[in-house]
Design a protein around this motif. Structure first.
Motif, PDB file in Angstrom:
ATOM      1  N   LYS A  54       0.839  -1.202   0.000  1.00 38.11           N
ATOM      2  CA  LYS A  54       0.000   0.000   0.000  1.00 38.11           C
ATOM      3  C   LYS A  54       0.873   1.251   0.000  1.00 38.11           C
ATOM      4  O   LYS A  54       1.858   1.340   0.724  1.00 38.11           O
ATOM      5  CB  LYS A  54      -0.905   0.023   1.236  1.00 38.11           C
ATOM      6  N   LEU A  55       0.484   2.214  -0.809  1.00 43.54           N
ATOM      7  CA  LEU A  55       1.140   3.530  -0.845  1.00 43.54           C
ATOM      8  C   LEU A  55       0.109   4.581  -0.475  1.00 43.54           C
ATOM      9  O   LEU A  55      -0.864   4.788  -1.197  1.00 43.54           O
ATOM     10  CB  LEU A  55       1.711   3.811  -2.236  1.00 43.54           C
ATOM     11  N   SER A  56       0.321   5.224   0.669  1.00 43.92           N
ATOM     12  CA  SER A  56      -0.595   6.278   1.122  1.00 43.92           C
ATOM     13  C   SER A  56       0.180   7.593   1.186  1.00 43.92           C
ATOM     14  O   SER A  56       1.265   7.650   1.783  1.00 43.92           O
ATOM     15  CB  SER A  56      -1.169   5.948   2.508  1.00 43.92           C
ATOM     16  N   ILE A  57      -0.370   8.633   0.575  1.00 42.83           N
ATOM     17  CA  ILE A  57       0.284   9.944   0.556  1.00 42.83           C
ATOM     18  C   ILE A  57      -0.684  10.967   1.128  1.00 42.83           C
ATOM     19  O   ILE A  57      -1.781  11.167   0.598  1.00 42.83           O
ATOM     20  CB  ILE A  57       0.695  10.336  -0.876  1.00 42.83           C
ATOM     21  N   THR A  58      -0.286  11.610   2.226  1.00 46.68           N
ATOM     22  CA  THR A  58      -1.150  12.588   2.895  1.00 46.68           C
ATOM     23  C   THR A  58      -0.389  13.869   3.183  1.00 46.68           C
ATOM     24  O   THR A  58       0.842  13.859   3.341  1.00 46.68           O
ATOM     25  CB  THR A  58      -1.693  12.020   4.219  1.00 46.68           C
ATOM     26  N   LYS A  59      -1.140  14.955   3.251  1.00 50.82           N
ATOM     27  CA  LYS A  59      -0.551  16.254   3.599  1.00 50.82           C
ATOM     28  C   LYS A  59      -0.444  16.317   5.119  1.00 50.82           C
ATOM     29  O   LYS A  59      -1.430  16.159   5.831  1.00 50.82           O
ATOM     30  CB  LYS A  59      -1.411  17.382   3.068  1.00 50.82           C
TER      31      LYS A  59
END
Length: 512
Positions: free
Chosen positions: A274-279
């Motif tokens: 899984k690749l999760s990108i958040t600010k």
């Protein structure tokens, strides 16, 4: 002045001793040593045997002798004394000055000074050694880089040529394996060079505007195919509030994420990545983005986590998995260089989670449209275009000639060094020169400089020149352009890139 009067002028650090000419102590104090009147000075200490030689020929005039730092022991007393002997025709005056404390102080000071000098010398030698070691390492890597990339260029180039021929299934598989392993070797060279640059402080981050979503889409596209091939899931969750365009070093961001994702897929045989990108936060024109990469792979033992980011670290697993052992070391160094943060947690047989925080900037303005790569075509001509290939490696010569001649639009002449290249351009006109940079006699830079500056004939002096180099960096690019080259291409190269650069330069020259 009597001896007693002289004695009274000195302090307790002084002992005055009157001695008769036959060596008997006639008068003394006990400030330093407890020597008795009536005893022999020669029995007091062996040093005073020196008086016998002075008394053999005393002469008429008084004589004075000074002896610094004499070590005198008597019973339990031990001192360092300056000794003065005054001899006249009647008797001898011995003056002892206690120098013990000052001697030890000076000796300690001298010791400290010597130790300080030794430490400074040691540090200087160590620094010199480290500088020489770093210089050797950088030269070694530079030479290895060139020596390996040259044959690697030929291997990958001929594989491309081979792939365009009619191959059986078995031949295609063998070709695919050779290409995969060659690309793996190329990646190892890149990693070695990056580590060398980071350690020597020569790696510089570039702040440029880039499309963040394009970067993410590249990972989604490439790793979705890897996931499909392995039969595992690849899930992505991207925060839609992240700005479309960010300012930072997109190449290094790609390198960080690609290394971690590559590891996740390597060590995951079932389940998902899984690749999760958040600010993380945003303030004025700055923001921090958190990249979370989690897998359901074999995991990492707790005692190995602290060594995870060390160079050439490879942990024993049941499955032999290829790798350079440099990827995560580069990741850690790049994250530090970008003032970011990286944390990892793992559980054996359950998986691993990487959390990476990286800072970026963004512009509060309307984005400019993305530039597309301009298409060029060869100008119409009834004759073929003539190329001069300046290259001393036989295999690379054959590869480039094979690529160009196959196109049907080029004649190719060959020169093996800069000196021969100069002779060629004086005999024949060329539409373009492909110039290797590392040549004997006259190298590519000097040959280019000579072509640009030594000829009044514009057909010669303005011929387009493309350099071959094994170094893909801005410094090398600037050096090529400063020498007078129009462009350069790095080894190993793809056929389409070489042809694009050749056609572009010929088309631009025809348009002038």
């Amino acid at each position: 002045m009597s001896h007693q009067e002289e004695r009274l002028q000195f302090n307790k650090k002084i002992q005055l001793i009157s001695v008769s000419l036959d060596g008997i102590i006639t008068e003394t104090d006990d400030h330093l040593f407890d020597w008795k009147e009536g005893s022999s000075i020669y029995d007091a200490h062996p040093f005073f045997e020196i008086l016998r030689s002075f008394l053999e020929d005393p002469g008429d005039a008084p004589s004075e002798y000074n002896f610094p730092c004499i070590h005198i022991e008597n019973k339990d007393t031990e001192k360092i004394c300056d000794v003065t002997l005054k001899i006249d025709s009647k008797d001898i005056l011995i003056i002892l000055f206690d120098y013990t404390v000052k001697y030890h102080e000076l000796n300690a000071f001298a010791q400290q000074k010597n130790e300080s000098i030794l430490r400074a010398t040691k540090l200087e030698l160590k620094n010199k050694y480290l500088i020489e070691k770093e210089k050797f390492k950088n030269n070694f890597i530079a030479n290895i880089n060139h020596e390996i990339r040259t044959p690697l260029t030929s291997i990958l180039g001929f594989i491309e040529v081979l792939e365009k021929t009619k191959l059986s299934f078995e031949q295609s598989e063998l070709s695919r394996i050779i290409k995969r392993e060659s690309l793996h070797l190329n990646a190892l060279i890149d990693d070695m060079i990056d580590i060398s640059k980071i350690e020597s402080g020569k790696l510089r981050l570039v702040e440029e505007r880039f499309a963040f979503q394009d970067l993410v889409d590249g990972f989604v596209e490439s790793y979705s195919k890897v996931a499909e091939k392995k039969g595992i899931a690849f899930e992505t969750n991207i925060d839609p509030s992240i700005q479309e365009y960010l300012i930072g070093d997109s190449v290094r961001v790609y390198q960080i994420l690609n290394n971690v994702l590559n590891n996740a897929f390597k060590f995951t045989e079932e389940g998902s990545v899984k690749l999760s990108i958040t600010k993380n936060y945003q303030r004025t024109n700055k923001l921090t983005i958190n990249f979370k990469i989690e897998d359901t792979g074999i995991g990492i033992m707790e005692e190995n986590l602290e060594h995870l980011f060390e160079r050439f670290t490879r942990f024993n697993t049941d499955k032999q998995i290829s790798g350079t052992g440099l990827g995560l070391a580069i990741v850690q160094n790049l994250v530090d260089l970008m003032n970011g943060d990286i944390k990892v947690s793992s559980e054996v047989d359950k998986g691993t989670i990487f959390n990476i925080k990286l800072p970026f900037k963004f512009e509060i303005s309307k984005p400019t449209p993305k530039r597309k790569k301009k298409k060029y075509s060869l100008p119409s001509s009834k004759k073929k275009f003539r190329i001069l290939l300046v290259e001393d490696e036989e295999v690379t010569q054959y590869l480039v000639m094979k690529i160009l001649i196959t196109q049907g639009s080029f004649f190719v002449d060959l020169a093996i060094d800069g000196e021969e290249a100069i002779k060629c351009i004086e005999r024949r006109n060329y539409d373009l020169i492909l110039m290797d940079l590392k040549l004997s006699k006259i190298d590519g830079y000097k040959a280019t400089h000579m072509i640009r500056n030594n000829y009044g004939d514009k057909v010669i002096s303005e011929v387009p020149i493309i350099g071959f180099t094994a170094k893909a960096n801005d410094a090398e690019r600037d050096k090529c352009l400063r020498s007078g080259m129009d462009d350069f291409i790095t080894k190993p190269f793809e056929q389409k890139d070489l042809l694009y650069k050749i056609i572009r330069q010929i088309a631009k020259k025809a348009a002038d």
